[in-house]
Scaffold this motif. Sequence first.
Motif, PDB file in Angstrom:
ATOM      1  N   SER A  88      72.414  70.049  53.590  1.00 12.46           N
ATOM      2  CA  SER A  88      73.774  70.452  53.250  1.00 12.46           C
ATOM      3  C   SER A  88      73.903  71.969  53.315  1.00 12.46           C
ATOM      4  O   SER A  88      72.923  72.692  53.130  1.00 12.46           O
ATOM      5  CB  SER A  88      74.141  69.937  51.865  1.00 12.46           C
ATOM      6  OG  SER A  88      73.515  70.712  50.874  1.00 12.46           O
ATOM      7  N   TYR A 102      78.316  55.464  52.150  1.00  7.67           N
ATOM      8  CA  TYR A 102      77.424  56.238  53.014  1.00  7.67           C
ATOM      9  C   TYR A 102      78.206  57.217  53.870  1.00  7.67           C
ATOM     10  O   TYR A 102      77.816  58.368  54.032  1.00  7.67           O
ATOM     11  CB  TYR A 102      76.636  55.270  53.906  1.00  7.67           C
ATOM     12  CG  TYR A 102      75.527  55.924  54.684  1.00  7.67           C
ATOM     13  CD1 TYR A 102      74.289  56.140  54.089  1.00  7.67           C
ATOM     14  CD2 TYR A 102      75.718  56.336  55.988  1.00  7.67           C
ATOM     15  CE1 TYR A 102      73.263  56.751  54.795  1.00  7.67           C
ATOM     16  CE2 TYR A 102      74.700  56.945  56.704  1.00  7.67           C
ATOM     17  CZ  TYR A 102      73.479  57.152  56.096  1.00  7.67           C
ATOM     18  OH  TYR A 102      72.475  57.764  56.788  1.00  7.67           O
ATOM     19  N   ASP A 134      82.130  62.234  61.832  1.00  9.66           N
ATOM     20  CA  ASP A 134      80.853  62.256  61.117  1.00  9.66           C
ATOM     21  C   ASP A 134      80.696  63.513  60.265  1.00  9.66           C
ATOM     22  O   ASP A 134      79.621  63.774  59.725  1.00  9.66           O
ATOM     23  CB  ASP A 134      79.693  62.209  62.125  1.00  9.66           C
ATOM     24  CG  ASP A 134      79.681  60.930  62.942  1.00  9.66           C
ATOM     25  OD1 ASP A 134      80.070  59.879  62.393  1.00  9.66           O
ATOM     26  OD2 ASP A 134      79.305  60.979  64.129  1.00  9.66           O
ATOM     27  N   ALA A 163      76.412  61.957  48.052  1.00 15.25           N
ATOM     28  CA  ALA A 163      75.967  62.234  49.429  1.00 15.25           C
ATOM     29  C   ALA A 163      74.464  62.496  49.461  1.00 15.25           C
ATOM     30  O   ALA A 163      73.757  62.037  50.354  1.00 15.25           O
ATOM     31  CB  ALA A 163      76.710  63.442  49.982  1.00 15.25           C
ATOM     32  N   ASP A 164      73.979  63.211  48.473  1.00 14.41           N
ATOM     33  CA  ASP A 164      72.585  63.604  48.421  1.00 14.41           C
ATOM     34  C   ASP A 164      71.702  62.434  47.994  1.00 14.41           C
ATOM     35  O   ASP A 164      70.590  62.270  48.474  1.00 14.41           O
ATOM     36  CB  ASP A 164      72.455  64.760  47.417  1.00 14.41           C
ATOM     37  CG  ASP A 164      71.086  65.384  47.457  1.00 14.41           C
ATOM     38  OD1 ASP A 164      70.586  65.624  48.572  1.00 14.41           O
ATOM     39  OD2 ASP A 164      70.510  65.621  46.381  1.00 14.41           O
ATOM     40  N   VAL A 200      77.765  68.098  54.602  1.00 11.23           N
ATOM     41  CA  VAL A 200      76.580  67.236  54.557  1.00 11.23           C
ATOM     42  C   VAL A 200      76.289  66.732  55.963  1.00 11.23           C
ATOM     43  O   VAL A 200      77.148  66.111  56.589  1.00 11.23           O
ATOM     44  CB  VAL A 200      76.809  66.053  53.590  1.00 11.23           C
ATOM     45  CG1 VAL A 200      75.666  65.049  53.676  1.00 11.23           C
ATOM     46  CG2 VAL A 200      76.974  66.566  52.171  1.00 11.23           C
ATOM     47  N   ILE A 201      75.102  67.059  56.470  1.00 14.05           N
ATOM     48  CA  ILE A 201      74.748  66.641  57.834  1.00 14.05           C
ATOM     49  C   ILE A 201      73.627  65.606  57.775  1.00 14.05           C
ATOM     50  O   ILE A 201      72.523  65.901  57.315  1.00 14.05           O
ATOM     51  CB  ILE A 201      74.278  67.850  58.688  1.00 14.05           C
ATOM     52  CG1 ILE A 201      75.342  68.957  58.666  1.00 14.05           C
ATOM     53  CG2 ILE A 201      73.997  67.408  60.114  1.00 14.05           C
ATOM     54  CD1 ILE A 201      74.903  70.214  59.412  1.00 14.05           C
ATOM     55  N   ARG A 202      73.955  64.395  58.203  1.00 19.10           N
ATOM     56  CA  ARG A 202      72.940  63.337  58.248  1.00 19.10           C
ATOM     57  C   ARG A 202      72.242  63.405  59.602  1.00 19.10           C
ATOM     58  O   ARG A 202      72.907  63.488  60.644  1.00 19.10           O
ATOM     59  CB  ARG A 202      73.593  61.971  58.068  1.00 19.10           C
ATOM     60  CG  ARG A 202      74.355  61.829  56.739  1.00 19.10           C
ATOM     61  CD  ARG A 202      74.255  60.428  56.236  1.00 19.10           C
ATOM     62  NE  ARG A 202      75.105  60.180  55.074  1.00 19.10           N
ATOM     63  CZ  ARG A 202      74.715  60.384  53.815  1.00 19.10           C
ATOM     64  NH1 ARG A 202      73.511  60.885  53.570  1.00 19.10           N
ATOM     65  NH2 ARG A 202      75.514  60.105  52.829  1.00 19.10           N
ATOM     66  N   GLU A 215      69.565  60.364  54.049  1.00 23.04           N
ATOM     67  CA  GLU A 215      68.936  61.655  54.289  1.00 23.04           C
ATOM     68  C   GLU A 215      70.025  62.650  54.650  1.00 23.04           C
ATOM     69  O   GLU A 215      70.989  62.278  55.322  1.00 23.04           O
ATOM     70  CB  GLU A 215      68.042  61.564  55.524  1.00 23.04           C
ATOM     71  CG  GLU A 215      66.637  61.101  55.324  1.00 23.04           C
ATOM     72  CD  GLU A 215      65.914  61.141  56.667  1.00 23.04           C
ATOM     73  OE1 GLU A 215      65.358  62.183  57.011  1.00 23.04           O
ATOM     74  OE2 GLU A 215      65.955  60.121  57.379  1.00 23.04           O
ATOM     75  N   SER A 216      69.860  63.892  54.299  1.00 22.48           N
ATOM     76  CA  SER A 216      70.839  64.896  54.719  1.00 22.48           C
ATOM     77  C   SER A 216      70.331  66.297  54.470  1.00 22.48           C
ATOM     78  O   SER A 216      69.417  66.503  53.671  1.00 22.48           O
ATOM     79  CB  SER A 216      72.173  64.695  53.981  1.00 22.48           C
ATOM     80  OG  SER A 216      71.989  64.827  52.595  1.00 22.48           O
TER      81      SER A 216
END
Length: 362
Positions: free
Chosen positions: A245, A228, A353, A237-238, A278-280, A242-243
């Motif tokens: 990008s 994760y 992160d 990642a996808d 990738v931003i969660r 949730e994210s």
Amino acid sequence: MSTSVQSLPIVLSRLCKAYGSVKALDNVSLNIAAGEFLTLLGPSGSGKTTLLMALAGFVRPDYGSILFGDREMITTPPNKRGLGMVFQSYALFPFMTVAENIAYPLKIRGLSKSDQKMRTEHALDTVELDGYGDRRISQLSGGQRQRVALARAMVFEPQIILMDEPLSALDKKLREHMQIELKALHQKLDATVVYVTHDQREALTMSDRIAVVNHGRIEQVETPERLYRQPNSFFVADFIGESVSLPVEVSNKKAHLNGRVLKSDLPISEGHGGHRLVIRPELLEVILGEIPETANDFSGHVYDIIYQGDSILVIVQHESLGQINVRVPANRAGQKGLPSQGERIGLALHPEDTIIVPEHGS
Ligand SMILES: Nc1ncnc2c1ncn2[C@@H]1O[C@H](COP(=O)(O)OP(=O)(O)OP(=O)(O)O)[C@@H](O)[C@H]1O
Ligand SMILES: [Mg+2]
């Protein structure tokens, strides 16, 4: 059950299986430790069932090797592999009682009546169905049937148990309950478990490690937390969590977004094509004052605030990057200082992160 039986490690080497032009297994190598709970996770058609069926002996790979312990299994028929198996449809015998269903593997192995009875009772006890032995399968709920299938798979103390989406027919609540039960059960049994699901949450909940399968290949094998937090490709990642990008430029091991260096403590994996940030949503921090120098600044304006019960999803419009989602807890602390629609919101993404992945894994 007795502790005399020990779980076995599994070593898969370079397994290939083609159906016409479809590579259902494309050079799969994987080491599974004795006693491990390993999950094969991937989208529909990625090859999970084919891999499990190769382990079970129902699919013969075109190439490669399968070791259970130090024994090569490739030419061993399914009934000689000593496996416990649970499938999506429980495949219980409807005309037999619960106890007769569970005792069946013992009967075909020629155990005495008294041994059959003893082991069946023990298995019923393990899946918390004691007292249900005389019931008909039709008199059970879906979750109870699932537990009978589990009891039947483990009653002969297999060293390896294979499960293909065993919980997918159950409703959400029961499925989540069974996930916890199955995990506890695995800790009681000394068996290596290979578990198939396309549900990432289920995989994260239950597994010691997860192998992410995509187009017949294994993209990454990791513990849930590392998978994760440190995915090694955009696919992983996808697929997990949730994210949103954003494309970034990578040079000299640094990622650049809009011409500025992104602060990241995580290693940047090699791969093909470009890279993406990738931003969660739960990893962004809402900041009331100045964004600290140490963090990446993703501040913008609140576009919408969506109450979702356990959390609040805030959709933020960034002036050059588009929309970015932030998730905050729905308690007072989370709501404290949350600006209203249209107002400016300070958002920090901390280096620990900041996930940067290649578009295509190596
Ligand atoms: N017997 C078969 N004949 C032809 N093609 C097959 C056969 N079995 C599987 N395939 C193909 O191999 C690929 C992998 O299938 P597989 O059943 O292993 O996927 P899966 O990951 O289990 O998918 P799902 O999540 O939908 O169960 C798919 O493209 C599928 O169509
Ligand atoms: Mg399948």
